[in-house]
Each structure stands twice: as structure tokens, then as C-alpha cells.
Design an enzyme around this catalytic site. Structure first.
Site, PDB file in Angstrom:
ATOM      1  N   CYS A  35     -30.915  23.961  -0.721  1.00  0.00           N
ATOM      2  CA  CYS A  35     -30.191  24.565   0.402  1.00  0.00           C
ATOM      3  C   CYS A  35     -29.234  23.586   1.069  1.00  0.00           C
ATOM      4  CB  CYS A  35     -31.157  25.185   1.407  1.00  0.00           C
ATOM      5  SG  CYS A  35     -32.256  24.031   2.255  1.00  0.00           S
TER       6      CYS A  35
ATOM      7  N   HIS B 128     -34.972  25.202   6.254  1.00  0.00           N
ATOM      8  CA  HIS B 128     -33.935  25.801   5.426  1.00  0.00           C
ATOM      9  C   HIS B 128     -32.607  25.877   6.163  1.00  0.00           C
ATOM     10  CE1 HIS B 128     -32.879  28.068   1.872  1.00  0.00           C
ATOM     11  NE2 HIS B 128     -32.401  29.059   2.600  1.00  0.00           N
TER      12      HIS B 128
ATOM     13  N   HIS C 157     -27.134  31.390   0.803  1.00  0.00           N
ATOM     14  CA  HIS C 157     -28.030  30.231   0.735  1.00  0.00           C
ATOM     15  C   HIS C 157     -28.622  30.102  -0.657  1.00  0.00           C
ATOM     16  CE1 HIS C 157     -31.957  32.562   1.247  1.00  0.00           C
ATOM     17  NE2 HIS C 157     -31.008  33.477   1.267  1.00  0.00           N
TER      18      HIS C 157
END
Length: 138
Positions: free
Chosen positions: A43, A97, A109
Site C-alpha cells: 500500500c 493501510h 489501494h
């Protein structure tokens, strides 16, 4: 919601390039520690790549260091295309994240092992409860 056209012209161009490239990368596999098209992305590696290659902006490598770095803190109701959105794990305290906001309550993402870069909604139950913060780097 505000969109790319609401940014200053240089900022709008950078945000548009970053988000445009993110769209092109949909389907690229997740890879822990990954920072390139050829190897895949995790990510934070995805955001480092996007901002460096498309906007000439160097972001810190980890999600935590990104969140703690320079950049304007953005309220959720003020999100604009190109903002980085940060999430806790399952709504818990631990930062987990990051993705890139693309407008209309959606973000791109690189989710996790076995998955590929994709679009998800901030309205999704998991992402809604896990949302932590947003930053503007462009």
C-alpha cells in the site's frame, strides 16, 4: 465533495496525473515491500511510486511515516481527489493501510497478499470503521 478542478492549477495537474496513473495500475498484484510495476506494490509503496513518478514528490516509505510527515491534514468531509487516506486495522488503534482518494467516496489501494490494486468505497463497512485520517501531499 470537491474535485481536482477545485485545486490550484499546478496542484490540480499533479493530483490528476497521480490519480490517472493509479487507475492504470488497477490489477497490478500486491507484494509486501513492493515498490515497482514489475514486482508489484504494497500500500505505501504504491503511494511512494505514484507521487514520485507523477508529481515529483518524495513521500516517506512507510504508512506510519507518511501519516507523521509534512503534508496538510484533511478532514474527511473535505477530501479531494489525490489525497492520501489512512486506515487502522479493523478499526483498532494500530495504523495499517493507506490509499489514494479518487472522488465520489472511493479510493485506489493495494489491499493485501493475494489481491491486486483496486478501487474500494469509503462507505464499505470495513473501510468506514477503519478510516483514520487523510493528508494532502500535492
Amino acid at each position: 465533495m470537491r474535485h481536482v478542478s477545485d485545486f490550484g492549477s499546478d496542484s490540480a495537474k499533479r493530483a490528476s496525473k497521480v490519480v490517472g496513473r493509479a487507475h492504470e495500475l488497477i490489477g497490478t498484484p500486491y507484494r509486501w515491500g513492493g515498490t515497482s510495476v514489475s514486482s508489484g506494490f504494497d500500500c505505501s509503496g504504491l503511494l511512494v511510486y505514484l507521487f514520485r513518478s507523477e508529481a515529483g514528490i518524495n513521500l516517506p516509505r512507510t504508512t506510519k511515516s507518511m501519516l507523521n510527515s509534512k503534508g496538510k491534514n484533511i478532514a474527511r468531509h473535505s477530501l479531494q481527489t489525490g489525497d492520501a487516506v489512512f486506515f487502522r486495522h479493523n478499526g483498532r488503534a494500530r495504523l495499517k493501510h493507506v490509499g489514494i482518494y479518487i472522488g465520489n467516496n472511493r479510493f485506489i489501494h493495494s489491499p493485501r497478499t493475494g489481491k491486486s490494486i483496486r478501487i474500494d468505497s469509503l462507505s464499505n463497512t470495513y473501510w468506514n470503521k477503519s478510516y483514520l485520517a487523510a493528508k494532502r501531499f500535492h
